[in-house]
Design an enzyme around this catalytic site. Structure first.
Site, mmCIF file in Angstrom:
data_model
loop_
_atom_site.group_PDB
_atom_site.id
_atom_site.type_symbol
_atom_site.label_atom_id
_atom_site.label_comp_id
_atom_site.label_asym_id
_atom_site.label_seq_id
_atom_site.Cartn_x
_atom_site.Cartn_y
_atom_site.Cartn_z
ATOM 1 N N ASP A 211 0.832 -1.196 0.000
ATOM 2 C CA ASP A 211 0.000 0.000 0.000
ATOM 3 C C ASP A 211 0.876 1.261 0.000
ATOM 4 O O ASP A 211 1.897 1.318 0.682
ATOM 5 C CB ASP A 211 -0.870 -0.027 1.269
ATOM 6 C CG ASP A 211 -1.792 1.161 1.363
ATOM 7 O OD1 ASP A 211 -2.736 1.234 0.563
ATOM 8 O OD2 ASP A 211 -1.567 2.030 2.234
ATOM 9 N N GLU A 253 1.455 -0.594 -5.026
ATOM 10 C CA GLU A 253 0.419 0.412 -5.245
ATOM 11 C C GLU A 253 1.106 1.770 -5.351
ATOM 12 O O GLU A 253 1.375 2.426 -4.360
ATOM 13 C CB GLU A 253 -0.602 0.442 -4.097
ATOM 14 C CG GLU A 253 -1.823 1.253 -4.479
ATOM 15 C CD GLU A 253 -2.278 2.298 -3.460
ATOM 16 O OE1 GLU A 253 -3.286 2.963 -3.714
ATOM 17 O OE2 GLU A 253 -1.631 2.475 -2.419
HETATM 18 C C1 NOJ Z 1 -4.467 3.281 -0.565
HETATM 19 C C2 NOJ Z 1 -5.687 2.482 -0.226
HETATM 20 O O1 NOJ Z 1 -6.153 1.857 -1.398
HETATM 21 C C3 NOJ Z 1 -6.710 3.436 0.353
HETATM 22 O O2 NOJ Z 1 -7.945 2.792 0.546
HETATM 23 C C4 NOJ Z 1 -6.166 3.989 1.650
HETATM 24 O O3 NOJ Z 1 -7.063 4.952 2.169
HETATM 25 C C5 NOJ Z 1 -4.791 4.639 1.433
HETATM 26 N N1 NOJ Z 1 -3.904 3.817 0.644
HETATM 27 C C6 NOJ Z 1 -4.106 4.911 2.760
HETATM 28 O O4 NOJ Z 1 -3.676 3.693 3.320
#
Ligand code: NOJ
Ligand code: CA
Length: 555
Positions: A211, A253
């Site tokens: 993430d 991500e």
């Molecule tokens: C990306 C995640 O997909 C999202 O849902 C989240 O709020 C942010 N990262 C922070 O962790």
């Protein structure tokens, strides 16, 4: 007999290139203990559904202990299960069940930040300034450092700094103020994260979604995104995993332009996969413009990636349809086309599901899925989109696309036996997308439902590994409403042709290099006329598309 829990990834090093991934929040899938919240025992009961759907990998959204102020991306303990979702034993049973069915399991690894309720943060606030414990996070006496870093959650946060009265200092956070960023300049932080990684890999999970990975390290005078120091952290993590755990996968991500995302693959020594964020909004733009240009342009700007790496492709996910990677003009255009209702907008994006974005038009839904499943990369289906679920823009934040899965037309869509008032979220109940009409049971009975169509598409994708492994080559027919491309790998070739317009279209394709080949349309396994030197002529119905297997015919 005890089975190895990593059975699913043990046999195939490149499983992620063959995969069809299904993204799901445990809390939204199925509630086995009638408390209104989906859980691991419930998910276990629904593994048969997922196996029958044909997906080969499950990506679970965060399920760790958490105050749930960012739906679990605010983690309070990395090595346990939120009690509402079950226990570690339930998780192990789920993992075994998925592996027995040949499905891989990818979970979240939130490296960038924790919840302010994590014991590391509680300890840090109390610890003396300059101590190892305090330095698990990023502190400052002022809120002016790193001024070149943008605020990401523009609708809820004004600064990346928040004052902590206990520590008597500001702490750094790229997301919500209750999500302090970890400090990767402190080697103890990475050491702790490697323990977390080992904990889950030892249990047998097959991979992690990393993430918010561009933001690990901060440096003055930079945007604090994609820094070399951040890539060095990823290399350390990859090395650590490769030395101990064969065939596990890291998915980055990184919501960035393709050239910046490219760096997350490194020389094949960082992440195995990364999302192609900029492609997704351009698919929607091409559809609305009825012009292939936005898609072709972004793919031409996409650099080659190391051979063992792979793009992760998606149409929608649990967040807003992000418009960070488009120009201001393109963003205005997207809002006009897809979120005329301002309530559908959040941060820089659109909080809607796939079916409502496409006006519930079945042909458009099929067309976009056909692109998702035939572009270079591994497709990800967001739970509920296989039955065309709707959304609820009144639920706040991104909750409108996270409502309970719709299983039947019975009470609570048979997601839960709880009192309806107790559900973690109301169900979708409007006359178009409501669970009375849109649900798994009804679509399983209806041979022409979207669900049956999706099963077929998933099956086809698995029949043609060239779609996961092959190269991409665009054709350039004069009619720009038609997108035509070749996927090639070894002797295998698939020709994809898609009509982006609402009207019937003719197209002439230059297929001279394939003269003597026969295109076989794969949905019906129908032979088309043999290809000759001259342009190959096709007509396509509104939003129609073809996948042709190109077969050499010996004469
Ligand atoms: C990306 C995640 O997909 C999202 O849902 C989240 O709020 C942010 N990262 C922070 O962790
Ligand atoms: Ca429950």
């Amino acid at each position: 007999m005890t089975r190895p829990r990593h059975k699913a990834s043990a046999s195939d090093a490149l499983w992620y290139k063959r995969a069809v991934i299904y993204e799901l929040p445990v809390k939204s899938f199925y509630d086995a203990n009638a408390d209104g919240i989906g859980d691991f025992p419930g998910l276990i009961e629904k593994l048969d559904y997922l196996e029958e759907l044909g997906v080969t990998c499950l990506w679970l959204l965060p399920f760790f202990p958490s105050p749930l102020r960012d739906d679990g991306y605010d983690i309070a303990d990395y090595c346990d299960i939120h009690p509402a979702y079950g226990t570690l034993d339930d998780f192990k049973r789920f993992l075994d069940g998925a592996h027995e069915r040949g499905m891989h399991v990818v979970i979240e690894l939130v490296l960038n930040h924790t919840s302010d309720q994590h014991s590391w943060f509680r300890r840090a606030r109390e610890a003396p300034a300059g101590s190892i414990e305090r330095d698990f996070y990023v502190w400052s006496d002022t809120d002016v450092k790193y001024a070149d870093a943008r605020v990401i959650f523009v609708d809820s946060e004004r600064s990346n700094w928040t004052w902590d009265p206990v520590a008597g200092a500001y702490y750094w956070h790229r997301f919500f103020h209750h999500q302090p960023d970890l400090n990767y300049d402190n080697p103890a932080v990475l050491r702790e994260m490697l323990k977390v990684i080992d904990f889950w890999l030892e249990l047998g999970v097959d991979g992690f979604r990393l993430d918010a990975v561009p933001y690990l390290v901060e440096r003055e005078g930079t945007s604090c995104e994609n820094l070399p120091e951040t890539h060095a952290v990823l290399e350390s993590i990859r090395r650590h995993i490769d030395e101990r755990w064969p065939h596990r996968m890291l998915l980055a991500e990184a919501n960035q332009f393709p050239a910046d995302v490219r760096a997350y693959f490194g020389d094949g020594d960082q992440c195995h996969m990364a999302y192609h964020f900029p492609l997704m909004p351009r698919i929607f733009m091409s559809l609305h413009l009825e012009d292939r240009h936005p898609i072709v342009e972004i793919m031409q700007q996409t650099p080659a990636i190391p051979e063992l790496c792979q793009w992760a492709l998606f149409l929608r996910n649990h967040d807003e349809l992000t418009l960070e990677m488009v120009t201001d003009e393109e963003r205005d255009y997207m809002h006009l086309a897809y979120s005329a209702d301002p309530r559908a907008r959040i941060n820089l994006g659109i909080r809607r599901r796939l079916a409502p974005l496409l006006d519930n038009n079945r042909r458009r839904i099929e067309l976009l899925n056909s692109l998702l499943f035939s572009f270079p990369g591994t497709p990800i289906v967001y739970y509920g989109d296989e039955i065309g679920m709707g959304d609820n823009v009144y639920l706040g934040d991104r909750n409108g696309v996270r409502t309970p899965m719709q299983w039947t037309s019975d009470r609570n869509a048979r997601f839960s036996r709880a009192d309806p008032a107790r559900l973690y979220s109301p169900l979708i109940m409007d006359p178009i997308y409501g669970y009375q009409g849109v649900n798994v049971e009804a679509q399983e009975r209806d041979g022409s439902s979207l669900l049956q169509w999706m099963k077929n598409l998933i099956g086809l994708r698995k029949l043609f590994p060239v779609l996961g492994f092959g190269t991409l080559r665009f054709l350039e027919p004069a009619n720009r409403k038609v997108l035509a491309y070749l996927r090639e790998h070894g002797n295998d070739a698939i020709l994809c042709v898609a009509n982006l317009s609402r009207n019937v279209q003719p197209v002439e394709l230059d297929l001279a290099p394939f003269a003597g080949f026969v295109p076989i349309e794969v949905l019906g396994y129908t032979d088309f006329p043999i290809i000759e030197e001259r342009p190959y002529f096709l007509t396509l119905g509104p939003y129609g598309f073809y996948w042709f297997e190109l077969q050499r015919r010996d004469v």
